[in-house]
Design an enzyme around this catalytic site. Structure first.
Site, PDB file in Angstrom:
ATOM      1  N   CYS A 151       0.679   6.098   0.524  1.00 41.48           N
ATOM      2  CA  CYS A 151       1.310   6.600  -0.704  1.00 41.48           C
ATOM      3  C   CYS A 151       2.208   5.571  -1.386  1.00 41.48           C
ATOM      4  O   CYS A 151       2.166   5.405  -2.614  1.00 41.48           O
ATOM      5  CB  CYS A 151       2.118   7.861  -0.384  1.00 41.48           C
ATOM      6  SG  CYS A 151       2.983   7.786   1.193  1.00 41.48           S
ATOM      7  N   HIS A 193       8.314   9.739  -4.105  1.00 44.71           N
ATOM      8  CA  HIS A 193       8.778   8.459  -3.556  1.00 44.71           C
ATOM      9  C   HIS A 193       9.305   7.597  -4.704  1.00 44.71           C
ATOM     10  O   HIS A 193       8.674   7.515  -5.775  1.00 44.71           O
ATOM     11  CB  HIS A 193       7.622   7.687  -2.906  1.00 44.71           C
ATOM     12  CG  HIS A 193       7.153   8.240  -1.591  1.00 44.71           C
ATOM     13  ND1 HIS A 193       7.753   9.284  -0.928  1.00 44.71           N
ATOM     14  CD2 HIS A 193       6.127   7.829  -0.788  1.00 44.71           C
ATOM     15  CE1 HIS A 193       7.112   9.510   0.208  1.00 44.71           C
ATOM     16  NE2 HIS A 193       6.119   8.644   0.321  1.00 44.71           N
TER      17      HIS A 193
END
Ligand code: NAP
Ligand code: 3JM
Length: 347
Positions: free
Chosen positions: A130, A250
């Site tokens: 990710c 994130h």
């Protein structure tokens, strides 16, 4: 007439699997049949997809009979055991784990960067980590325009990247602390490591296990995967990965050095704003910049805080944010499946 495909989602009950189903539904992926696979623990549970109830089945080699495309997100050991079995039965696997990412026979794909690598697949296609995905989406246009020499990244990663149990751990700890109760830490920073630390009201500079060189595996994933996706073995990359008590989204502070210096911040911003998969959010005067809480549920990579380095003409700093379960996992996987259809690679 468009063709519909026999699809399986492995790890359908997990944090990523749930987003896979939501994304397949939203994108109206052409599905002829859908199999939802998990461990024995969840077999028999029902999940609604497009208004129809599906029963979750245990993932076994035989479950892949007749499947054309299988989206895996049930951990590396499951992918290692079952992806080859699915391929044997004629499926193409899009694998979300680190099991095959660095295998030279497996393309590691972010469609905005290296969609053409899909042509060389041998049944398995790897979806990158990710943190890597959202970074390379922003790096690629800069590489194309100015060349790229060096990348230094520090991440601020959400707990949902470590699965549903990690989300629950953060919530339980937060409540326990606010209630003055005892705090239990059993999962983070890394389920399989010896010690566990409180994530609530904390920042933990460890994601995944430490390697012999002092970097964590998550940091080495970012370093090695970036070089592979961008096909730049000599790119200098360094990473520090940190877990924060954020549920989803994130964030990354990224410093780059380009080959060609001199581009103004305005030019860099214009380039990023016009690039695929990127939304530029950068207006300091009006306090506009990307934030994790605002990227949740969106497929794009959000870039802001673009600044020239104060000492180097070819140095730039930026802040890159994305929903780690979407572009970081489910959306990138479904996007790969859509590319396979578009390139006529799904038979
Ligand atoms: P999670 O919320 O813990 O879910 C795990 C899923 O895997 C559940 O559906 C679980 O089924 C299933 N599973 C576990 N053991 C299994 C087994 N032996 N056989 C079949 N299914 C099994 O974790 P997650 O966050 O969704 O992540 C799942 C995996 O995706 C991770 O381990 C990682 O490899 C990968 N991932 C990749 C990225 C990325 O950056 N691309 C991001 C996050 C995760 P049950 O309900 O039966 O337990
Ligand atoms: C993200 O196999 C496992 O235990 C999964 C560990 C894991 C990974 C991985 O290495 O596949 C958890 C969360 C990832 C990832 O995307 O690299």
């Amino acid at each position: 007439m468009s063709t519909n495909y026999h699809v399986a989602v492995v790890g359908a009950t997990g944090a990523v699997g749930q987003q896979m189903l939501k994304t397949l539904e939203e994108r109206d992926f052409p599905i002829a049949s859908l199999k939802l696979l998990s461990s024995k623990r969840s077999a028999g549970k029902t999940i609604t997809f497009k208004g129809k109830e599906y029963t979750v089945e245990e993932a076994t080699p035989e479950a892949f009979e007749g499947v054309q495309v299988a989206l895996f997100s049930a951990g590396g050991s499951v992918s290692k055991a079952l992806a080859p079995e699915a391929v044997k039965r004629g499926a193409i696997c899009v694998d979300n784990t680190s099991a095959f990412r660095m295998d030279p026979n497996v393309p590691l794909v972010v469609p905005e960067v290296n969609e053409a690598a899909l042509h060389s697949h041998n049944g398995i296609i790897a979806n990158p980590n990710c943190s890597t995905i959202q970074m390379v989406v922003a790096l690629e246009p800069l590489r194309q325009q100015y060349g790229l020499k060096k990348v230094i990244v520090s991440t601020y990663q959400a707990v949902s990247g470590a699965g549903l149990n990690a989300i629950n751990e953060m919530k339980d700890q937060t409540k326990a602390i606010l209630d003055g109760a005892e705090v239990k830490a059993e999962i983070l920073p890394c389920g399989s490591d010896k010690k566990h630390y409180q994530i609530a009201f904390n920042a933990i500079p460890q994601i995944d296990l430490f390697q012999d060189n002092g970097y964590t595996f998550e940091e080495m994933k970012m370093i090695n995967e970036t070089k592979k996706i961008m096909n730049m073995g000599d790119l200098e990359v360094a990473a520090t990965c940190v877990r924060l008590p954020v549920e989803t989204g994130h964030s990354e502070s990224v410093y780059i050095e380009t080959e060609k210096g001199g581009a103004s911040v305005a030019e860099v911003k214009e380039l990023l704003a016009a690039s695929p998969g990127i939304t530029l959010q950068d207006d300091p005067e009006n306090q506009i910049y990307p934030m994790a809480a605002e990227c949740v549920g969106k497929n794009d990579v959000f870039v802001g805080r673009v600044r020239h380095d104060l000492n180097r003409d070819n140095g730039y700093h930026m802040w890159i944010v994305s929903d780690n379960l979407l572009k970081g996992a489910a959306w990138n996987s479904v996007q790969i499946a859509e590319s396979l259809v578009k390139l006529n690679l799904l038979k």
